[in-house]
Design a protein around this motif. Structure first.
Motif, PDB file in Angstrom:
ATOM      1  N   LEU A 273     -36.868  -1.096 -56.428  1.00 15.95           N
ATOM      2  CA  LEU A 273     -37.268  -1.137 -57.825  1.00 15.95           C
ATOM      3  C   LEU A 273     -36.348  -2.078 -58.602  1.00 15.95           C
ATOM      4  N   TYR A 274     -36.950  -2.753 -59.572  1.00 19.57           N
ATOM      5  CA  TYR A 274     -36.227  -3.764 -60.347  1.00 19.57           C
ATOM      6  C   TYR A 274     -35.830  -3.201 -61.712  1.00 19.57           C
ATOM      7  N   PHE A 275     -34.578  -3.472 -62.141  1.00 22.88           N
ATOM      8  CA  PHE A 275     -34.084  -2.996 -63.429  1.00 22.88           C
ATOM      9  C   PHE A 275     -33.333  -4.104 -64.158  1.00 22.88           C
ATOM     10  N   LYS A 276     -33.461  -4.090 -65.485  1.00 19.06           N
ATOM     11  CA  LYS A 276     -32.541  -4.833 -66.332  1.00 19.06           C
ATOM     12  C   LYS A 276     -31.446  -3.857 -66.754  1.00 19.06           C
ATOM     13  N   LEU A 277     -30.193  -4.332 -66.824  1.00 17.33           N
ATOM     14  CA  LEU A 277     -29.090  -3.472 -67.220  1.00 17.33           C
ATOM     15  C   LEU A 277     -28.892  -3.544 -68.727  1.00 17.33           C
ATOM     16  N   SER A 278     -28.654  -2.385 -69.346  1.00 18.60           N
ATOM     17  CA  SER A 278     -28.512  -2.317 -70.791  1.00 18.60           C
ATOM     18  C   SER A 278     -27.540  -1.193 -71.144  1.00 18.60           C
ATOM     19  N   LYS A 293     -20.329   9.094 -68.946  1.00 22.30           N
ATOM     20  CA  LYS A 293     -19.226   8.419 -68.279  1.00 22.30           C
ATOM     21  C   LYS A 293     -19.661   7.018 -67.845  1.00 22.30           C
ATOM     22  N   SER A 294     -18.683   6.211 -67.484  1.00 17.47           N
ATOM     23  CA  SER A 294     -18.982   4.821 -67.142  1.00 17.47           C
ATOM     24  C   SER A 294     -19.766   4.677 -65.849  1.00 17.47           C
ATOM     25  N   ASN A 295     -19.729   5.682 -64.982  1.00 17.91           N
ATOM     26  CA  ASN A 295     -20.478   5.593 -63.724  1.00 17.91           C
ATOM     27  C   ASN A 295     -21.783   6.386 -63.769  1.00 17.91           C
ATOM     28  N   GLU A 296     -22.256   6.701 -64.985  1.00 21.92           N
ATOM     29  CA  GLU A 296     -23.511   7.431 -65.148  1.00 21.92           C
ATOM     30  C   GLU A 296     -24.545   6.516 -65.797  1.00 21.92           C
ATOM     31  N   VAL A 297     -25.793   6.720 -65.426  1.00 20.66           N
ATOM     32  CA  VAL A 297     -26.848   5.838 -65.892  1.00 20.66           C
ATOM     33  C   VAL A 297     -28.107   6.637 -66.216  1.00 20.66           C
ATOM     34  N   LEU A 298     -28.848   6.153 -67.209  1.00 18.45           N
ATOM     35  CA  LEU A 298     -30.171   6.675 -67.541  1.00 18.45           C
ATOM     36  C   LEU A 298     -31.191   5.619 -67.131  1.00 18.45           C
ATOM     37  N   LEU A 299     -32.187   6.013 -66.343  1.00 18.19           N
ATOM     38  CA  LEU A 299     -33.222   5.076 -65.907  1.00 18.19           C
ATOM     39  C   LEU A 299     -34.415   5.161 -66.856  1.00 18.19           C
ATOM     40  N   TYR A 300     -34.770   4.027 -67.444  1.00 15.16           N
ATOM     41  CA  TYR A 300     -35.902   3.917 -68.364  1.00 15.16           C
ATOM     42  C   TYR A 300     -36.993   3.144 -67.629  1.00 15.16           C
ATOM     43  N   VAL A 301     -38.015   3.866 -67.149  1.00 15.16           N
ATOM     44  CA  VAL A 301     -38.956   3.282 -66.187  1.00 15.16           C
ATOM     45  C   VAL A 301     -40.398   3.677 -66.512  1.00 15.16           C
ATOM     46  N   PRO A 302     -41.384   2.897 -65.999  1.00  9.90           N
ATOM     47  CA  PRO A 302     -42.798   3.274 -66.159  1.00  9.90           C
ATOM     48  C   PRO A 302     -43.074   4.591 -65.446  1.00  9.90           C
ATOM     49  N   ILE A 303     -44.091   5.284 -65.920  1.00  7.80           N
ATOM     50  CA  ILE A 303     -44.417   6.581 -65.336  1.00  7.80           C
ATOM     51  C   ILE A 303     -44.902   6.446 -63.894  1.00  7.80           C
ATOM     52  N   SER A 304     -45.253   5.231 -63.481  1.00 11.78           N
ATOM     53  CA  SER A 304     -45.654   5.021 -62.086  1.00 11.78           C
ATOM     54  C   SER A 304     -44.495   5.293 -61.130  1.00 11.78           C
ATOM     55  N   TYR A 305     -43.266   5.308 -61.634  1.00 10.90           N
ATOM     56  CA  TYR A 305     -42.095   5.601 -60.802  1.00 10.90           C
ATOM     57  C   TYR A 305     -41.882   7.091 -60.611  1.00 10.90           C
ATOM     58  N   GLN A 306     -42.645   7.899 -61.339  1.00  7.63           N
ATOM     59  CA  GLN A 306     -42.392   9.343 -61.331  1.00  7.63           C
ATOM     60  C   GLN A 306     -42.451   9.988 -59.948  1.00  7.63           C
ATOM     61  N   PRO A 307     -43.452   9.652 -59.104  1.00 10.13           N
ATOM     62  CA  PRO A 307     -43.466  10.267 -57.777  1.00 10.13           C
ATOM     63  C   PRO A 307     -42.206   9.960 -56.953  1.00 10.13           C
ATOM     64  N   LEU A 308     -41.561   8.838 -57.234  1.00  5.36           N
ATOM     65  CA  LEU A 308     -40.384   8.438 -56.475  1.00  5.36           C
ATOM     66  C   LEU A 308     -39.105   9.022 -57.054  1.00  5.36           C
ATOM     67  N   THR A 340     -40.134  -3.902 -69.330  1.00  5.17           N
ATOM     68  CA  THR A 340     -39.238  -4.059 -68.185  1.00  5.17           C
ATOM     69  C   THR A 340     -38.409  -2.790 -67.994  1.00  5.17           C
ATOM     70  N   PRO A 341     -38.348  -2.246 -66.782  1.00  2.02           N
ATOM     71  CA  PRO A 341     -37.497  -1.078 -66.542  1.00  2.02           C
ATOM     72  C   PRO A 341     -36.034  -1.398 -66.842  1.00  2.02           C
ATOM     73  N   LYS A 342     -35.306  -0.392 -67.302  1.00  2.00           N
ATOM     74  CA  LYS A 342     -33.906  -0.584 -67.648  1.00  2.00           C
ATOM     75  C   LYS A 342     -33.037   0.487 -66.992  1.00  2.00           C
ATOM     76  N   ALA A 343     -31.810   0.072 -66.667  1.00  2.00           N
ATOM     77  CA  ALA A 343     -30.762   1.014 -66.279  1.00  2.00           C
ATOM     78  C   ALA A 343     -29.778   1.026 -67.443  1.00  2.00           C
ATOM     79  N   ILE A 344     -29.731   2.134 -68.180  1.00  2.00           N
ATOM     80  CA  ILE A 344     -28.978   2.198 -69.432  1.00  2.00           C
ATOM     81  C   ILE A 344     -27.654   2.927 -69.218  1.00  2.00           C
ATOM     82  N   PHE A 345     -26.542   2.237 -69.533  1.00  2.00           N
ATOM     83  CA  PHE A 345     -25.194   2.775 -69.363  1.00  2.00           C
ATOM     84  C   PHE A 345     -24.564   3.075 -70.722  1.00  2.00           C
ATOM     85  N   THR A 346     -23.380   3.693 -70.674  1.00  2.00           N
ATOM     86  CA  THR A 346     -22.532   3.743 -71.857  1.00  2.00           C
ATOM     87  C   THR A 346     -21.958   2.346 -72.062  1.00  2.00           C
TER      88      THR A 346
END
Length: 650
Positions: A273-278, A293-308, A340-346
Motif C-alpha cells: 500500500l502507498y502512503f504520503k507521510l504527514s 509518540k514519535s514511533n506511532e502513526v495514524l493511517l488515513y486510507v480509503p475504505i477499500s483498505y478496511q478488509p486488510l 491520497t492515503p496518508k501516514a500521519i505522525f506527531t
C-alpha cells in the motif's frame, strides 16, 4: 374552444378514473378544491356519484357515455355536439341518455348527429337532414316540451401563462398517477439510463480528468507557502521563524522535503500500500486513537483498505517505514478514493521520518568515530544501515555495544570522540556536500544490554536533530502555513517584496511534453469510450420510450378535442417525464452513498463529487426533454381526427 363533444365511441381516457376524466375538462378553474367540487356536482347530475373512483376501462357503455356528458358539461362551452350518442347502447340505456341530453340542453345549444331521428324528434327544436354530403332539408320544429336554449357565456379558453403552467403541472401529475404500469416502466427505464451514465462516468472520469489536470510544483496544502533565498544565501531556522512571525504564519516547517516526497510503499504481507507521510492532520479516528509518540502513526486510507487493516481492531499493529518499525495506533477510513492515503505522525515523529527518508532515499548518513586509550588511537566508520533507531530514548546519546568496541581492541574505558556526516545533493548550489556535526565524548555511552554486536543505537529524536543541523548548510527551503490559500498568496507577495523567493503550494508548471502526450492520449481514449457508452444509452432510452409515449397518443387527442390548450398538454408531458426521472436521482444518490462504503466496490469505482452528479442529472434532464420534445412534435404533427382514428388511449 367553443364546442364540447360527445362521441359515439365515448373517447374516454380509460386509464383515468371517472373523476379524473371530468376534472380534466375543468382546467379553467384554478382552485383545486373548487375544481373537485364542480366535478362532483356534474357527476351527481349525470348519476355517477357512486362511480367516481372507477377506471374508465371498468365502466359499462352507458356509464362511459354519462361520464363523457359530464365532461362535456364541465368544459362549459356554449355548444355541445353529440355524434351518435346512443349508437353503441341498448334501447333502455339509449332512452336514459336521451333524457339526460334533454336536461343538458336547457342551458346549452345541443346538436345531435344521429341516424335514428325518432329517438329525439319529441325533444328537438330544429331538424336538419344531410344526404350525400348536402343539406336535404332544414325544418324548425315546434315542440312544446322542448327546452329553449338560453344565452350562455362561453369559457374563454385563453389562459395566462401562469395558469397554463399550473394546469400543465397538474395534468402531468395526473398522467403519471393514472398510468402506474407505464409510469413504473418509464421510471425503471430512466433509472437504467441514469445508472449507466453514472457508472460510465465513475469508471472513465479519472482518465478523462488527466487531460485537464494541472501539474502542481509542490504538494498542495491549503495555506502553504514554499520559501527560499535568492543566490547563495543560507536559510537558517532562526530566519524561517522570524519570517513566520512577521507574515502571520500559524506554523512553519524548516525541513519540508518529506511533504513533497513521493511517499512510501508499505508491505502488509498480502499487499503493498502507498502512503504520503504527514503530521498533525485533524482527520478523526475510526479505529484506535491518535498518535502520541514519535514511533506511532495514524493511517488515513480509503475504505477499500478496511478488509486488510481491520474494521473494529487494527490487524497490522506494526509496519515498516524506512526500515524502521512503527506502531499503528489508529486508522481513519474515507470514501473518496481520489484522495491520497496518508501516514500521519506527531510533529516529532514526522521529523524522525524526515531524517530516515534522507538516510534511506539516496543520502549517506554515517558516523565517524575515533577511539583512544593508553595503547593509542583507532578510527572507524559506521554507515546508516548499521544504526538501530531508538524511539523510546529522548536523550542526546549514542549507545555503543561493548562488542562493537572490542572489535577494535579497545576497552570500555576508552575515550571516544566522533562526528555525524551527511552527504547529499546541495539544493542551493547543485553540488555534492559533505557536512559534519561533531559529537562530544560524553554523548557516547556503552550499551550493556545491546543485543547486536555490529550496530550502534541512537535516539530517534537525536538523529533528527543532528540531521537538521547538517541540512542547515545544504537544504535551503522551508514551508510556512497560513489559514488558507488566499492568505498564502498574499504572504508570498510580501515575502517576494522583501527579497525571498516564495510561491503558494498550488503553483503549477508545464510538464514534460512526453508526459503531456501520454496523459492526453489516455484521456482521449477514456473520453471516446465514455461517449460510446453514453450514445448507446441515449439510443436505448429513445427507442424504449418511444412506444411508451406513443401510448399517450389517443389520450392526447381526446384532451385536444376537449379544448385543453396545447401548451398545457405539452407542459404536462414534460412534467410527467420529470416526475419519472426523480426516482432515478434519489436511487442513484442513495446507491452511491452505500456503494462507496463497500470496500470491494470502493476499490475500483471512481468517487464522484456533487458537481459531477449535478452534471449527470442535468444531462439526463436534457435527454428526457429532447426525447419528449421529439414525441410531442410527432404527436402534434397530425390532426385530432387522425389521432382519434388511431385508437383510444390505453
Amino acid at each position: 374552444q367553443y364546442i364540447s363533444f360527445i362521441f359515439q365511441d365515448y373517447n374516454i381516457i380509460e386509464s383515468y378514473t371517472v373523476l379524473q376524466n371530468v376534472e380534466l375538462a375543468l382546467m379553467h378553474i384554478d382552485d383545486v378544491k373548487a375544481r373537485r367540487k364542480r366535478a362532483l356536482e356534474l357527476l351527481e347530475r349525470v348519476g355517477l356519484s357512486d362511480h367516481i373512483h372507477h377506471k374508465g376501462s371498468k365502466l359499462s357503455g352507458g356509464q362511459k357515455q354519462r361520464t363523457v356528458i359530464a365532461r362535456a358539461l364541465a368544459k362549459d362551452s356554449p355548444i355541445i355536439l353529440a355524434d351518435e350518442p346512443t349508437g353503441n347502447l341498448d334501447s333502455a340505456t339509449s332512452a336514459e341518455i336521451i333524457e339526460l341530453l334533454k336536461e343538458v340542453s336547457r342551458d346549452k345549444l345541443l346538436i345531435v348527429v344521429t341516424h335514428n331521428f325518432e329517438q329525439v324528434e319529441h325533444h328537438a327544436t330544429r331538424h336538419i337532414r344531410i344526404f350525400d354530403g348536402a343539406v336535404e332539408s332544414d325544418h324548425v320544429l315546434s315542440n312544446s316540451n322542448a327546452p329553449k336554449p338560453q344565452n350562455t357565456t362561453n369559457n374563454d379558453a385563453s389562459h395566462s401563462t401562469k395558469s397554463n403552467i399550473k394546469n400543465g403541472l397538474v395534468l402531468g401529475s395526473t398522467i403519471f398517477k393514472a398510468t402506474p404500469r407505464l409510469s413504473f416502466f418509464l421510471c425503471i427505464l430512466l433509472l437504467i439510463g441514469t445508472l449507466g451514465v453514472y457508472f460510465a462516468t465513475a469508471m472513465c472520469g479519472a482518465g478523462i480528468a488527466d487531460i485537464f489536470d494541472e501539474h502542481e510544483m509542490f504538494t498542495h496544502i491549503d495555506g502553504r507557502v514554499i520559501v527560499t533565498t535568492r543566490g547563495n544565501d543560507k536559510l537558517s531556522s532562526e530566519t524561517v521563524q522570524k519570517l513566520a512571525s512577521e507574515t502571520g504564519a500559524s506554523s512553519y516547517l524548516r525541513v519540508d522535503s518529506l511533504i513533497d516526497d513521493h511517499g512510501v510503499s508499505v508491505n502488509f504481507g498480502r499487499k503493498w500500500l502507498y502512503f504520503k507521510l504527514s503530521y498533525g492532520d485533524n482527520v478523526g479516528v475510526d479505529v484506535g486513537r491518535l498518535p502520541e509518540k514519535s514511533n506511532e502513526v495514524l493511517l488515513y486510507v480509503p475504505i477499500s483498505y478496511q478488509p486488510l487493516l481491520g474494521k473494529d481492531s487494527i490487524s497490522e499493529p506494526i509496519i515498516d517505514i524506512y526500515y524502521t518499525n512503527v506502531s499503528v495506533v489508529g486508522i481513519k477510513y474515507f470514501i473518496d478514493n481520489n484522495l491520497t492515503p496518508k501516514a500521519i505522525f506527531t510533529k516529532e515523529g514526522f521529523d524522525v521520518m524526515t531524517a530516515l527518508s534522507s538516510i534511506h532515499e539516496g543520502s549517506e548518513f554515517s558516523l565517524e568515530m575515533s577511539i583512544s586509550n593508553s595503547e593509542g588511537m583507532t578510527s572507524f566508520h559506521l554507515s546508516s544501515y548499521e544504526f538501530e533507531i531508538d524511539f523510546e530514548s529522548e536523550d542526546e546519546k549514542v549507545y555503543l555495544s561493548p562488542d562493537l568496541i572490542r572489535r577494535f581492541n579497545r576497552t570500555p574505558d576508552s575515550v571516544i570522540n566522533g562526528s555525524f556526516y551527511w552527504r547529499d545533493y546541495n539544493f542551493s548550489t547543485g553540488q555534492d556536500s559533505n557536512t559534519a556535526v561533531p559529537i562530544k565524548s560524553e554523548n557516547f555511552v556503552f550499551d550493556t544490554e545491546a543485543k547486536s554486536e555490529k550496530s550502534a543505537r541512537i535516539s530517534a529524536k537525536y538523529l533528527s536533530d543532528v540531521l537538521f543541523q547538517c541540512m542547515e548548510e545544504n537544504y535551503n527551503q522551508a514551508s510556512l502555513f497560513y489559514a488558507n490559500d488566499r492568505e498564502a498568496k498574499s504572504a508570498a507577495e510580501k515575502l517576494g517584496d522583501i527579497g525571498y523567493i516564495a510561491v503558494p503550494s498550488d503553483t503549477t508548471y508545464i510538464p514534460d511534453p512526453t508526459e503531456t502526450i501520454f496523459n492526453t492520449i489516455g484521456g482521449i481514449v477514456m473520453l471516446v469510450l465514455w461517449f460510446v457508452i453514453i450514445s448507446f444509452i441515449v439510443t436505448f432510452l429513445t427507442l424504449c420510450s418511444k412506444r411508451s409515449l406513443a401510448a399517450f397518443k389517443g389520450d392526447m387527442a381526446i384532451m385536444r378535442s376537449m379544448g385543453i390548450p396545447v401548451s398545457v398538454i405539452k407542459i404536462g408531458m414534460y412534467f410527467r417525464m420529470l416526475i419519472s426521472l426523480v426516482p432515478s436521482v434519489v436511487i442513484v444518490i442513495s446507491a452511491a452513498l452505500v456503494l462507496y462504503r463497500i470496500p470491494q466496490v470502493n476499490e475500483f469505482l471512481g468517487y464522484l463529487y456533487p458537481w459531477q452528479y449535478a452534471l449527470i442529472f442535468a444531462g439526463m434532464l436534457i435527454l428526457t426533454y429532447k426525447i419528449t420534445k421529439g414525441h410531442i412534435k410527432r404527436l402534434f404533427g397530425e390532426s385530432v381526427k387522425k389521432s382519434l382514428k388511431g385508437g383510444e388511449g390505453k
